[in-house]
Structure formats: C-alpha cells, structure tokens
Design a protein around this motif. Sequence first.
Motif, PDB file in Angstrom:
ATOM      1  N   ILE A 182       0.857  -1.154   0.119  1.00  0.00           N
ATOM      2  CA  ILE A 182      -0.133  -0.177  -0.159  1.00  0.00           C
ATOM      3  C   ILE A 182       0.897   1.401  -0.075  1.00  0.00           C
ATOM      4  CG2 ILE A 182      -1.618   1.405   1.354  1.00  0.00           C
ATOM      5  CD1 ILE A 182      -2.905  -1.191   2.215  1.00  0.00           C
ATOM      6  N   SER A 204       1.204   3.619  -3.222  1.00  0.00           N
ATOM      7  CA  SER A 204       0.562   5.069  -3.120  1.00  0.00           C
ATOM      8  C   SER A 204       1.437   6.019  -3.365  1.00  0.00           C
ATOM      9  CB  SER A 204      -0.240   5.051  -1.633  1.00  0.00           C
ATOM     10  OG  SER A 204      -1.012   4.039  -1.538  1.00  0.00           O
ATOM     11  N   SER A 223       1.508   8.392  -6.576  1.00  0.00           N
ATOM     12  CA  SER A 223       1.233   9.797  -6.186  1.00  0.00           C
ATOM     13  C   SER A 223       2.347  10.419  -7.050  1.00  0.00           C
ATOM     14  CB  SER A 223       1.190  10.086  -4.844  1.00  0.00           C
ATOM     15  OG  SER A 223       0.056   9.488  -4.218  1.00  0.00           O
ATOM     16  N   SER A 238      -7.687  10.284 -13.454  1.00  0.00           N
ATOM     17  CA  SER A 238      -8.674   9.717 -12.568  1.00  0.00           C
ATOM     18  C   SER A 238      -8.881   8.132 -12.501  1.00  0.00           C
ATOM     19  CB  SER A 238     -10.313  10.149 -12.899  1.00  0.00           C
ATOM     20  OG  SER A 238     -10.019  11.711 -12.764  1.00  0.00           O
ATOM     21  N   THR A 284      -6.066   7.101 -10.078  1.00  0.00           N
ATOM     22  CA  THR A 284      -6.714   7.111  -8.726  1.00  0.00           C
ATOM     23  C   THR A 284      -7.457   6.031  -8.259  1.00  0.00           C
ATOM     24  OG1 THR A 284      -6.178   9.650  -8.741  1.00  0.00           O
ATOM     25  CG2 THR A 284      -7.556   8.834  -7.176  1.00  0.00           C
ATOM     26  N   THR A 285      -8.347   5.651  -9.161  1.00  0.00           N
ATOM     27  CA  THR A 285      -9.367   4.519  -9.064  1.00  0.00           C
ATOM     28  C   THR A 285      -8.621   3.311  -8.879  1.00  0.00           C
ATOM     29  OG1 THR A 285     -11.059   5.896 -10.240  1.00  0.00           O
ATOM     30  CG2 THR A 285     -11.374   3.339  -9.836  1.00  0.00           C
ATOM     31  N   ASN A 344      -5.583   2.884  -7.794  1.00  0.00           N
ATOM     32  CA  ASN A 344      -4.767   2.872  -6.559  1.00  0.00           C
ATOM     33  C   ASN A 344      -5.796   2.579  -5.458  1.00  0.00           C
ATOM     34  OD1 ASN A 344      -2.806   3.261  -4.851  1.00  0.00           O
ATOM     35  ND2 ASN A 344      -2.588   5.514  -4.914  1.00  0.00           N
ATOM     36  N   THR A 345      -6.894   3.251  -5.395  1.00  0.00           N
ATOM     37  CA  THR A 345      -7.799   3.055  -4.406  1.00  0.00           C
ATOM     38  C   THR A 345      -8.428   1.562  -4.426  1.00  0.00           C
ATOM     39  OG1 THR A 345      -8.527   5.305  -4.774  1.00  0.00           O
ATOM     40  CG2 THR A 345     -10.164   3.595  -3.287  1.00  0.00           C
ATOM     41  N   ALA A 346      -8.589   0.894  -5.604  1.00  0.00           N
ATOM     42  CA  ALA A 346      -8.810  -0.464  -5.456  1.00  0.00           C
ATOM     43  C   ALA A 346      -7.723  -1.434  -4.907  1.00  0.00           C
ATOM     44  CB  ALA A 346      -9.297  -1.070  -7.138  1.00  0.00           C
ATOM     45  N   ARG A 397      -5.526  -0.561  -2.805  1.00  0.00           N
ATOM     46  CA  ARG A 397      -5.407  -0.363  -1.242  1.00  0.00           C
ATOM     47  C   ARG A 397      -6.671  -1.216  -0.690  1.00  0.00           C
ATOM     48  NH1 ARG A 397      -4.485   5.707  -0.668  1.00  0.00           N
ATOM     49  NH2 ARG A 397      -5.714   5.934  -2.368  1.00  0.00           N
ATOM     50  N   PHE A 398      -7.943  -1.300  -1.199  1.00  0.00           N
ATOM     51  CA  PHE A 398      -8.954  -1.728  -0.708  1.00  0.00           C
ATOM     52  C   PHE A 398      -8.807  -3.265  -0.577  1.00  0.00           C
ATOM     53  CE2 PHE A 398     -12.923  -4.172  -1.454  1.00  0.00           C
ATOM     54  CZ  PHE A 398     -13.609  -3.597  -0.318  1.00  0.00           C
ATOM     55  N   LEU A 451      -4.857   2.888   9.146  1.00  0.00           N
ATOM     56  CA  LEU A 451      -5.612   2.039   8.520  1.00  0.00           C
ATOM     57  C   LEU A 451      -5.256   0.504   8.853  1.00  0.00           C
ATOM     58  CD1 LEU A 451      -7.600   1.558   6.285  1.00  0.00           C
ATOM     59  CD2 LEU A 451      -5.745   1.448   4.621  1.00  0.00           C
TER      60      LEU A 451
END
Length: 422
Positions: free
Chosen positions: A50, A54, A58, A288, A291-292, A294-296, A298-299, A395
């Motif tokens: 993560i 990230s 970034s 975008s 970013t999506t 990266n979020t997926a 991490r989730f 987290l």
Amino acid sequence: MSADKTTSSSIPQLPRWMPFEWLVALRFLREGRVQTIFIIGGVAIGVGVIVFMSALLSGLQANFVKRVLTGQAHIQLLPPKETARALRGADASVVEGSIVQPPLQRLKSMDQWQSLLTTVRDMPDVTVVSPVVSGSALAVRGSASRAISLTGVEPEGYFQIVNLPEKIVRGTPRLTGQDILVGTDLASELGVDVGDKLRVANAQGVANTLTISGVFDLGNKAANQRSTFVALRTAQSVLDLLGGVTSIEVTVRDVYAAEVIAQRIQAVTGLEADSWIKTGAQFFAALSAQTTANTAIRFFVGLSVAFGIASVLVVSVVQKSREIGILRAMGISRGQVLRVFLLQGGLLGWGGAVLGCVVGAVGLVLWQHMALNADGTPLFPLVLDPVLFAMALGLATVTGLAAAYAPALRAARLNPVEAIHG
C-alpha cells in the motif's frame, strides 16, 4: 491441585503496572508466536504494498501534472465568441430558409481588461493572474520565413505561471521592448541564435525588427518550431492591438479544483473560462483512472489483511477456549475478554504496519536509485510523505480491530463451564 496448576499457568505473570487486558493479550500472542510472526509478516507485506504503490502513483501523477502545467496556465480567460444572427424580415420575424453561419473569430481585445484582472486576482484560491496578447505572425530572416505564434507577456507575472527562465538553453529570459525569445527548432530553421536580428510581421505587413535575447526548449518540437515570446507592449504593436489583451492567464492553489474555480470566474465576469481539466479532458480521465486503480489496490490489500488477522484470531479462540473459561470462572467479565481479543487484533495490525512502513520506505529508496533516466537522474521524484505512513499505520490498526471483532465477540460469549470441560 491440577486445577490450581492450570489456573496459575493461565494467569500471565507480567508487570503489575500493565492493565489486565494487555497482560492477557500479550501472553496469548507470545504463546502463539509462530502464528503471530506469520500474521505480522502478512500485514507487513500488505502495508508495504500500500505504501509503495500509493507513493509511486502519487509521484507519477504529480510528475505528469507538473509536466503538463509548467507550459500552460491552470485557467485561461477569453473574450466571448462572436455569434451570427438569423436574417429577420421587416416584421422582426426570422426569414425562412436563411442560412446562419458562424462568423470568423477575429483577434480582439477584452473590454476593460484591467478591472477584470483586479476582480479575478481578488478571488479566493487564485494565486497568479497575468494578461497575455497572442496571435499569428511571420518571422523573416533574409530569404527564410516561418509562421509563428507570437505571445506578448509581462515577465514578472507570466514567468510565475510558465517558468520560462528554466527552459532557456542559450541566452537570458530578458524581455524588453526590442527582445524576442524563440524556440530551439525555430532558431535552427531560420539559422539564428542569441544576439541576431529577426523581423516579425503581422498579416497586414506591419513589421518590427527584434533582437533574439534567448533560445528556449519547451520539450515539444511543434512548440519549439512556432512559439515565440515578446514583451506585452511589443506584441500589442506587432498585432495592431494597442492597449488590449487577448486572454488572461490564471493559476490556482489546488490544480484539481481548476474547473470549479473556472466556472465561478465565468459566472462573475462573463468571460469564457477554460481550465486545464476541460481542455485536457482525456489526460484528466487518465489521472482519475490511476486514482481509482490505486484505491482498488489499497482496498483489496486491506481486505486480505483483515481476513488474515480474523482467521488467526478465530483459531486462537478455539485454542484458548479452556483458558478463557478459567478466566471467566475467576470473575473476568465478558467485556474484558472482548477487549483482550480486540487488543490482539489491534497489536497485530499495528506491529505489521510498522514493519510494512519500513518495507515500503526501503522499496521506495531502492526504486529511486534503480529506476533512472538515460542521463542517470530518477524517472520522477518520490516524496516519503509522513502523512502517508501515518495513514497506513492508522488504517492497519483499525483494520486489525475490525477483523478481531467477530472472534472477540465469540470469545466473550463462551460459557465458562462448557469451555473448561470442552
């Protein structure tokens, strides 16, 4: 006698200053040290991924945005476009069959641009505002000539928007009334260099002779072939737009809020406001999407960490059922048992996160030293942001607590008699 031995072996002998729940939680983790080591290692790998991904994404996004926005303003304000009117008869009705064609957009100045400049500069979130005159012209050197894009600027303001001085490869970024800055490819095609004279003419044939004070490289061949910069008054004279400007360039604090700010400026001034998000819609869509992704990542990594911690604690509840029953028989409350296992989950998450932050930081440092450009410089700068590490720690700890809730609830509900004799 055996019961006493069992009881005494079940009660942790640790410092008295430590709360009871902490004593028991640490004792259980220590007794199952192999499981503890494996789950902390798993959490560390997850948190390391993560942190590394990230920071990497970034840095990549920041590098892309910097490359795009160092050559342009965040928002460009333009005068309203000219529109054609439908042909009307004597009674003011529209003539049937009339053809309405869009008119040719002439080079024109903004009305009262000085007051507009002040209005926009005073708006919140706006950092720099600079007037610009731009248009097409012809650069002539002997028998050679090239069509160019002539941009007139006020250096003290415009250079804060587009850092032209750092792009100068020869000469200086000086812009007095008789100076001109040209691109490397244009200089090569016309056979000119710093100190040479260049004749610049408009469409009506009105010409000015200017001195090349600097040669720049914008990193794009097409831009280097056409782009030139002169002082604002010089461009107004060459383009026959005395006292006028064709656009106002704006930068804002938050580049990702540029479109919202542009709409606000347009509503206040009535000008056409184009943000970099609007003009570069495909580029912004790619950001975008990153970013999506990266979020997926991490989730799903966080989800795997949670399931790992939960599975270990479920096994721990089964293994420690007898000890839990004895503690409950000694008067330990359900809430205390619940807190014991929640503490285990939190400690596993926190311990793994600390190790994972170290792993992620080491990975980022190695990336900086191994992933290099041809000239030996890093591909793009990476920043070890303390906020990122703090968020990863928080987290992972919260994930550990959440994963421990179901096993902790099961342990708290154990019947002491059944647990001891089971």
